[in-house]
Scaffold this active site. Structure first.
Site, PDB file in Angstrom:
ATOM      1  N   ASP A   1       0.814  -1.214   0.000  1.00  0.00           N
ATOM      2  CA  ASP A   1       0.000   0.000   0.000  1.00  0.00           C
ATOM      3  C   ASP A   1       0.848   1.263   0.000  1.00  0.00           C
ATOM      4  O   ASP A   1       2.056   1.209   0.235  1.00  0.00           O
ATOM      5  CB  ASP A   1      -0.892   0.020   1.252  1.00  0.00           C
ATOM      6  CG  ASP A   1      -2.149  -0.803   1.059  1.00  0.00           C
ATOM      7  OD1 ASP A   1      -2.473  -1.142  -0.102  1.00  0.00           O
ATOM      8  OD2 ASP A   1      -2.813  -1.113   2.067  1.00  0.00           O
TER       9      ASP A   1
ATOM     10  N   TYR B   1       7.566 -10.107   6.820  1.00  0.00           N
ATOM     11  CA  TYR B   1       7.331  -8.667   6.977  1.00  0.00           C
ATOM     12  C   TYR B   1       7.915  -8.201   8.299  1.00  0.00           C
ATOM     13  O   TYR B   1       7.932  -8.949   9.277  1.00  0.00           O
ATOM     14  CB  TYR B   1       5.828  -8.362   6.999  1.00  0.00           C
ATOM     15  CG  TYR B   1       5.154  -8.365   5.656  1.00  0.00           C
ATOM     16  CD1 TYR B   1       5.075  -7.205   4.891  1.00  0.00           C
ATOM     17  CD2 TYR B   1       4.582  -9.530   5.146  1.00  0.00           C
ATOM     18  CE1 TYR B   1       4.435  -7.199   3.653  1.00  0.00           C
ATOM     19  CE2 TYR B   1       3.945  -9.538   3.908  1.00  0.00           C
ATOM     20  CZ  TYR B   1       3.872  -8.363   3.168  1.00  0.00           C
ATOM     21  OH  TYR B   1       3.248  -8.363   1.956  1.00  0.00           O
TER      22      TYR B   1
END
Lengths: 247, 247
Positions: free
Chosen positions: A52, A110
């Site tokens: 994003d 992540y």
């Protein structure tokens, strides 16, 4: 035609995300523009997944068809130096024609960084999420193992997601506090992650640390299969796609 | 009226430097604007010294007269949160009326960070100077002690400087390589530094590491009292004003 795989890093601050879209500057567009200029023909890339707006990458993986085989280091250097300064090209390698960054990804890692210093660091304002409230880190550490294993993570997925199967397996869920004591580093490794999943997990863990959600509530939140059962979505600036693994 | 001293940090990327000037956004203007709003009257500040456009501060010191005595933490918090995100206010303390950040500074410490990774890190592009060429770090380490002590540093001062006495004393000149091996951290501590002095020292040291200047040339360069005898001025992005000490 041959196929190349590349490992790239980017500072997500000034991007509207990884994937091409009608409006806004994207990582995909910048790389395709540069590759097309180098090859003197239109080149399209696949990515291991979207990130994003504001989300960073240390090890995003892309792949693309290329008209001729050439020196890996020359291609890496040309792509690295001709893309804007917020994109770095760390590695290029030749892969079989059947390779696909997204379909063949087996494992993703992540990181999520939280600035808990007072005052907030001006140098990390685009590279961490800031959390100025009280935190009991022991409560967060007790909750982390409850994310491990295979679960239906509907409660930790944005309502905007169109994905049907929300079952994912998490192999690692970890928290390290920086030496200076003013930054939290979360690491999550799994076979894949849903839309906003890491950010909702971190948002929930910070609520646990702040005492607004019980430290043993994660199993019930997972079982609820309801986005409203979990905490808020943490800000994108703290999130980094660190590594993508293939078989 | 009372006088306060504050320790501030700032990301210099989007500033035209510390000091007010006719055009451009400056740290001084932003802080004076915020202080004047909080006090509801015009407040002017002194700083320990200027920093150029792009140069950062971890511990710049300022002082200002204030109409009434008040809670230090309330003032720090108000100033920190009401200034833009690229300025942080770390500490506020009450000082004697005679205090002056610039005139009474006894010792300053600067850091200079160099990214030597391949590729350049997109995350550090505004926070390090990038040096992509070969470096023999042992040569740099052998040259560093030659800066210690009291010298006329005319050779390491910008020609634009109007300062007459160019003698300064350096107490510490140090180099540490990051664990990852891709960043150099120089530290210089002294009784004061001339305009562009640290940047010219680092520019010269990088030329020594690259083999373009001999590692034992520093004494002659100092003795020349000629800016042209030294190496180039390193980029501002790597420079940080770390600490200012008073008696």
């Amino acid at each position: 035609m041959v196929r190349y795989k590349a490992i790239i890093a980017y500072d997500g601050t000034n991007f509207s995300g990884f994937q091409s879209q009608i409006n806004g500057r994207t990582v995909q567009d910048e790389i395709e523009k540069t590759l097309s200029k180098i090859a003197n023909q239109t080149i399209k890339i696949n990515g291991s997944g979207r990130t994003d707006a504001g989300v960073h990458a240390l090890g995003q993986v892309i792949d693309f068809a290329w008209p001729f085989e050439q020196s890996l280091e020359k291609l890496r250097f040309a792509l690295d130096t001709q893309t804007p300064g917020d994109i770095a090209v760390k590695q290029v390698e030749l892969v079989p024609d059947s390779f696909h960054s997204r379909y063949l990804a087996k494992e993703k890692t992540y990181e999520f960084r939280v600035d808990i210093g007072k005052p907030r660091s001006p140098f990390r304002r685009f590279y961490t999420s800031y959390y100025p409230y009280e935190l009991d880190l022991e409560k967060i550490k007790r909750a982390l193992p409850d994310f491990l294993g295979t679960h239906d993570f509907t409660s930790f997925c944005s309502g905007k997601s169109a994905v049907k199967n929300k079952t994912r397996t998490i192999y690692e869920a970890d928290l390290v506090i920086s030496e200076s004591g003013d930054e939290l580093l979360f690491t999550f490794r799994g076979d894949g992650f849903l839309y906003n999943m890491i950010r909702i997990i971190v948002g929930t863990l910070l609520k646990i640390g702040n005492g607004n959600i019980r430290h043993d509530a994660i199993p019930q939140i997972i079982a609820a299969r309801d986005r409203d059962a979990a905490g808020p979505t943490a800000h994108p600036e703290g999130l980094y796609l660190k590594e993508v693994k293939y078989e």
